[in-house]
Every structure is written in C-alpha cells, then in structure tokens.
Design a protein around this motif. Structure first.
Motif, PDB file in Angstrom:
ATOM      1  N   MET A 148      57.723  11.067  10.490  1.00  0.00           N
ATOM      2  CA  MET A 148      58.361  10.047  11.348  1.00  0.00           C
ATOM      3  C   MET A 148      60.037  10.230  11.342  1.00  0.00           C
ATOM      4  N   ILE A 149      60.815   9.959  12.324  1.00  0.00           N
ATOM      5  CA  ILE A 149      62.300   9.966  12.148  1.00  0.00           C
ATOM      6  C   ILE A 149      62.924   8.778  12.103  1.00  0.00           C
ATOM      7  N   ASP A 150      63.979   8.551  11.124  1.00  0.00           N
ATOM      8  CA  ASP A 150      64.363   7.292  11.184  1.00  0.00           C
ATOM      9  C   ASP A 150      65.247   7.038  12.447  1.00  0.00           C
ATOM     10  N   GLY A 151      65.050   5.973  13.069  1.00  0.00           N
ATOM     11  CA  GLY A 151      65.957   5.750  14.237  1.00  0.00           C
ATOM     12  C   GLY A 151      65.041   6.093  15.529  1.00  0.00           C
ATOM     13  N   GLU A 152      64.187   6.854  15.261  1.00  0.00           N
ATOM     14  CA  GLU A 152      63.253   7.310  16.517  1.00  0.00           C
ATOM     15  C   GLU A 152      61.919   6.718  16.500  1.00  0.00           C
ATOM     16  N   HIS A 153      61.413   6.628  15.268  1.00  0.00           N
ATOM     17  CA  HIS A 153      59.786   6.151  15.444  1.00  0.00           C
ATOM     18  C   HIS A 153      59.932   4.662  14.409  1.00  0.00           C
TER      19      HIS A 153
ATOM     20  N   LYS B  27      63.162   1.803  22.414  1.00  0.00           N
ATOM     21  CA  LYS B  27      62.806   3.137  21.908  1.00  0.00           C
ATOM     22  C   LYS B  27      62.020   3.355  20.688  1.00  0.00           C
ATOM     23  N   ILE B  28      62.234   2.600  19.857  1.00  0.00           N
ATOM     24  CA  ILE B  28      61.105   2.815  18.477  1.00  0.00           C
ATOM     25  C   ILE B  28      59.898   2.357  18.880  1.00  0.00           C
TER      26      ILE B  28
END
Length: 180
Positions: free
Chosen positions: A136-141, A169-170
């Motif tokens: 997972m990417i912080d700020g994306e997922h 978005k998240i």
C-alpha cells in the motif's frame, strides 16, 4: 459479505462523521493513541469517535474519556462478525493502530475488510509493513501514521475528515487494492 445487515448508528452518532476503533482496548492496539489524538483535534459537532470491543483496560479507557471530558466519544461492546461490514460502511475513518505488538507475525485483516467496505483507513507503520499491506502507498490506499505521535495522528484525522477529495481517492484506491 455484501449482503450483511446494515449497522444502525446509535442516536448520538447519527449525524456525525464517524471514526471507529474495533478490537481489544489496549496500548499495543493503539486504543489510547487514538483517544489522545482525538482529544487534540478538539471535539466538533461534525465527528464522533466510537470504540467497539472490550478487554481488561475497558474501564481505564472509559475513565480517560471522562477525565478528558469528551462528549462525542462512545464505548460499545464487541459486535458479531456479521455486523462488522455494516459498521465499517457506516464509518468515515477506520483506525488500525497496532504497534509494539507482542506477536511479531500477527496480521490483522480488519484493514483489508475496511477497504473492501470503501472505508478510508488510517494504519500504523508497524501494521502497514506486514503481509499484503506492505504494497500500500501512503496517501493513495491509506494514511500511514506512527500512532504514538499524537500530533501526527491528529493531523491525519483532520485531513481525512475535512478533505472529501482525498477521502474518496483513498476509498477508491483502497477498495481496488483490497479487491486484488
């Protein structure tokens, strides 16, 4: 899973954005970290914090809530597993704050379940660095935090509660990630 019963928010939570903690009320699960951060953002008519679960520290948690004079924080008993998806869908931010957990290989599926319910996830760095969450990417997922840093956690709570574009978005990216 998708045909689970809806969760009826208690009256005191009905008109607010809901931050949810689900599980054992302990230091290593981040229950008190979340409460400290919540008290830093200041109570608002816009959001509430709800704890669902139990454990040996339940009375300590309730006393801390009273001592901090927090009116929008509620503690409820555990709910049956088939009601968890409904609760997560009624939640605006789910907190998975496990840190310094005594079982090093422990992996919680609650974050994945929250993402499948399209609920934005705030996750501890320790939890995010386990299993499938590593990708997972912080700020994306999700939003990644050090739960012991109350100011950082408070900041991330405020961001996700106030920034609808980021929240959506998240939700979208987290759902797509968890679906894989």
């Amino acid at each position: 899973f998708y045909e689970c019963p809806e969760f009826d928010k208690p009256d005191n939570l009905r008109n607010n954005k809901l931050i949810t903690f689900l599980g054992k009320f302990s230091e290593s699960k981040g229950a008190f970290d979340l409460l400290n951060a919540y008290s830093l953002i200041g109570e608002s008519d816009e959001y509430s914090l709800a704890y669902f679960g139990g454990g040996q520290l339940k009375e300590v948690l309730e006393k801390t809530i009273r001592d901090k004079k927090l009116q929008k924080v509620s503690v409820y008993p555990s709910i049956p597993t088939w009601k968890v998806p409904g609760l997560l869908r009624a939640t605006d931010v789910f907190f998975l704050g496990e840190r310094e957990f005594y079982v090093k290989n422990h992996f919680s599926r609650k974050g994945n379940e929250a993402m499948l319910c399209k609920t934005p996830l705030i996750i501890s760095s320790e939890m995010k660095n386990k299993g499938a969450y590593k990708q997972m990417i912080d700020g994306e997922h999700c939003l990644e935090v050090d739960p012991k840093d109350a100011k950082q956690l408070a900041k991330k709570l405020k961001i996700i509660l106030s920034n609808e574009a980021l929240s959506k978005k998240i939700q979208k990216n987290g759902y797509e990630f968890a679906s894989k």
